[in-house]
Design a protein around this motif. Structure first.
Motif, PDB file in Angstrom:
ATOM      1  N   UNK A  71       0.836  -1.331  -0.006  1.00  0.00           N
ATOM      2  CA  UNK A  71       0.132  -0.069  -0.034  1.00  0.00           C
ATOM      3  C   UNK A  71       1.071   1.159  -0.102  1.00  0.00           C
ATOM      4  N   UNK A  72       0.657   2.137  -0.846  1.00  0.00           N
ATOM      5  CA  UNK A  72       1.500   3.299  -1.104  1.00  0.00           C
ATOM      6  C   UNK A  72       0.355   4.489  -0.599  1.00  0.00           C
ATOM      7  N   UNK A  73       0.466   5.195   0.578  1.00  0.00           N
ATOM      8  CA  UNK A  73      -0.430   5.993   1.088  1.00  0.00           C
ATOM      9  C   UNK A  73      -0.450   7.220   0.220  1.00  0.00           C
ATOM     10  N   UNK A  74      -1.652   7.591  -0.252  1.00  0.00           N
ATOM     11  CA  UNK A  74      -2.174   8.950  -1.029  1.00  0.00           C
ATOM     12  C   UNK A  74      -1.882  10.021   0.077  1.00  0.00           C
ATOM     13  N   UNK A  75      -1.371  11.091  -0.779  1.00  0.00           N
ATOM     14  CA  UNK A  75      -1.229  12.423  -0.168  1.00  0.00           C
ATOM     15  C   UNK A  75      -2.425  13.155  -0.783  1.00  0.00           C
ATOM     16  N   UNK A  76      -2.365  14.693  -0.838  1.00  0.00           N
ATOM     17  CA  UNK A  76      -3.386  15.508  -1.274  1.00  0.00           C
ATOM     18  C   UNK A  76      -3.553  15.311  -2.597  1.00  0.00           C
ATOM     19  N   UNK A  77      -4.778  15.498  -3.188  1.00  0.00           N
ATOM     20  CA  UNK A  77      -5.169  15.099  -4.734  1.00  0.00           C
ATOM     21  C   UNK A  77      -4.721  14.046  -5.313  1.00  0.00           C
ATOM     22  N   UNK A  78      -4.757  13.024  -4.334  1.00  0.00           N
ATOM     23  CA  UNK A  78      -4.301  11.448  -4.830  1.00  0.00           C
ATOM     24  C   UNK A  78      -2.716  11.728  -5.283  1.00  0.00           C
ATOM     25  N   UNK A  79      -1.961  12.526  -4.914  1.00  0.00           N
ATOM     26  CA  UNK A  79      -0.569  12.489  -5.104  1.00  0.00           C
ATOM     27  C   UNK A  79       0.395  11.940  -3.832  1.00  0.00           C
ATOM     28  N   UNK A  80       1.113  10.995  -4.308  1.00  0.00           N
ATOM     29  CA  UNK A  80       1.999  10.383  -3.329  1.00  0.00           C
ATOM     30  C   UNK A  80       3.518  10.869  -3.689  1.00  0.00           C
ATOM     31  N   UNK A  81       4.247  11.322  -3.052  1.00  0.00           N
ATOM     32  CA  UNK A  81       5.404  11.848  -2.784  1.00  0.00           C
ATOM     33  C   UNK A  81       6.447  10.654  -2.463  1.00  0.00           C
ATOM     34  N   UNK A  82       6.481   9.648  -2.889  1.00  0.00           N
ATOM     35  CA  UNK A  82       7.328   8.484  -2.584  1.00  0.00           C
ATOM     36  C   UNK A  82       8.244   8.075  -3.824  1.00  0.00           C
ATOM     37  N   UNK A  83       9.491   7.937  -3.029  1.00  0.00           N
ATOM     38  CA  UNK A  83      10.755   7.534  -4.080  1.00  0.00           C
ATOM     39  C   UNK A  83      11.486   6.263  -3.531  1.00  0.00           C
ATOM     40  N   UNK A  84      11.306   5.170  -4.388  1.00  0.00           N
ATOM     41  CA  UNK A  84      11.932   4.190  -4.111  1.00  0.00           C
ATOM     42  C   UNK A  84      13.370   3.842  -5.071  1.00  0.00           C
ATOM     43  N   UNK A  85      14.369   4.182  -4.415  1.00  0.00           N
ATOM     44  CA  UNK A  85      15.570   3.927  -5.276  1.00  0.00           C
ATOM     45  C   UNK A  85      15.943   2.343  -5.920  1.00  0.00           C
ATOM     46  N   UNK A  86      17.011   2.422  -6.393  1.00  0.00           N
ATOM     47  CA  UNK A  86      17.511   1.369  -7.071  1.00  0.00           C
ATOM     48  C   UNK A  86      17.639  -0.088  -6.097  1.00  0.00           C
ATOM     49  N   UNK A  87      17.372  -1.236  -6.643  1.00  0.00           N
ATOM     50  CA  UNK A  87      17.643  -2.278  -5.990  1.00  0.00           C
ATOM     51  C   UNK A  87      17.093  -2.579  -4.580  1.00  0.00           C
ATOM     52  N   UNK A  88      15.965  -1.980  -4.415  1.00  0.00           N
ATOM     53  CA  UNK A  88      15.093  -2.134  -3.225  1.00  0.00           C
ATOM     54  C   UNK A  88      14.279  -3.339  -3.312  1.00  0.00           C
ATOM     55  N   UNK A  89      14.132  -3.885  -2.057  1.00  0.00           N
ATOM     56  CA  UNK A  89      12.948  -5.176  -2.096  1.00  0.00           C
ATOM     57  C   UNK A  89      12.029  -4.498  -0.932  1.00  0.00           C
ATOM     58  N   UNK A  90      10.901  -4.564  -1.747  1.00  0.00           N
ATOM     59  CA  UNK A  90       9.643  -4.096  -0.492  1.00  0.00           C
ATOM     60  C   UNK A  90       8.815  -5.398  -0.484  1.00  0.00           C
ATOM     61  N   UNK A  91       8.804  -6.101   0.868  1.00  0.00           N
ATOM     62  CA  UNK A  91       8.189  -7.225   1.067  1.00  0.00           C
ATOM     63  C   UNK A  91       6.674  -6.938   0.944  1.00  0.00           C
ATOM     64  N   UNK A  92       5.877  -8.096   0.770  1.00  0.00           N
ATOM     65  CA  UNK A  92       4.358  -8.378   0.456  1.00  0.00           C
ATOM     66  C   UNK A  92       3.735  -7.619   2.006  1.00  0.00           C
ATOM     67  N   UNK A  93       2.615  -6.702   1.636  1.00  0.00           N
ATOM     68  CA  UNK A  93       1.790  -6.250   2.596  1.00  0.00           C
ATOM     69  C   UNK A  93       2.421  -5.043   3.407  1.00  0.00           C
ATOM     70  N   UNK A  94       3.330  -4.425   2.916  1.00  0.00           N
ATOM     71  CA  UNK A  94       4.124  -3.301   3.485  1.00  0.00           C
ATOM     72  C   UNK A  94       3.272  -2.096   3.266  1.00  0.00           C
ATOM     73  N   UNK A  95       3.269  -1.186   4.101  1.00  0.00           N
ATOM     74  CA  UNK A  95       2.454   0.174   4.104  1.00  0.00           C
ATOM     75  C   UNK A  95       3.724   1.341   3.955  1.00  0.00           C
ATOM     76  N   UNK A  96       3.694   2.153   2.821  1.00  0.00           N
ATOM     77  CA  UNK A  96       4.734   3.277   2.600  1.00  0.00           C
ATOM     78  C   UNK A  96       3.783   4.424   2.770  1.00  0.00           C
TER      79      UNK A  96
END
Length: 188
Positions: free
Chosen positions: A50-75
């Motif tokens: 789950x990527x949490x939405x900000x205002x106006x459905x805009x999410x300022x989330x940046x995931x850099x290279x070679x990252x592993x995000x496990x199942x069910x994470x909330x960012x």
């Protein structure tokens, strides 16, 4: 890359306009990538993230290279996950994650690092975290002493017992460094 642009409901992956997803990223099902999310090269995202939405459905989330995000994470919104990091499944991440950190829990905390070694600039040999606390440089009785290091997303800390780790009598020894500008560590 395993992704769809909102029209393939069978996969459960929805990538909204305004997001940037690398062609080398791997995204499992049941995930929505909101406007403003940036996913860089060689990122692996488990199902149900789950990527949490900000205002106006805009999410300022940046995931850099070679990252592993496990199942069910909330960012959370306005979070940067730096290169080579691992988010354990089910982690709830609302603060930036430094490079090569392994985080887990709710709220997510650093539980380790993916890199446990470095190259010594003086000897150009591989040193591990537990090897060679004192390195002889080959320069007229000059030695390199490695101090204990505690890494944390709030900043790094080094401290030691003088009689065990420092070969002379110093008056003071206290190091806090790599503190992100928005954090405080020891009220500094």
């Amino acid at each position: 890359m395993s992704r769809n642009n909102g029209d393939h409901e069978n996969s459960g992956i929805y990538i909204h306009d305004g997001s940037k997803v690398s062609s080398t990223a791997q995204i499992d099902g049941l995930t929505q990538i909101w406007n403003g999310v940036v996913i860089n090269e060689n990122v692996k995202i488990g199902s149900g993230v789950i990527f949490v939405k900000g205002e106006n459905n805009f999410s300022n989330i940046n995931i850099a290279e070679n990252v592993i995000v496990g199942a069910g994470c909330i960012i959370g919104n306005n979070v940067k996950i730096d290169q080579g990091s691992i988010l354990e499944p089910g982690s709830v991440v609302f603060q930036d994650v430094p490079a090569h950190a392994i985080v887990g829990g709710n709220p997510a905390k650093i539980i380790g690092y993916t890199q446990t070694s470095y190259n010594s600039p003086l000897t150009n040999e591989k040193l591990t975290e537990i090897d060679k606390e004192v390195v002889h440089t080959g320069v007229n009785n000059v030695t390199l002493h490695r101090f204990k290091l505690v890494k944390d997303y709030r900043g790094d800390l080094s401290a030691g017992e003088f009689h065990k780790e420092i070969p002379f009598d110093p008056k003071r020894y206290f190091l806090v460094f790599n503190v992100p500008s928005e954090k405080t560590r020891g009220e500094h």
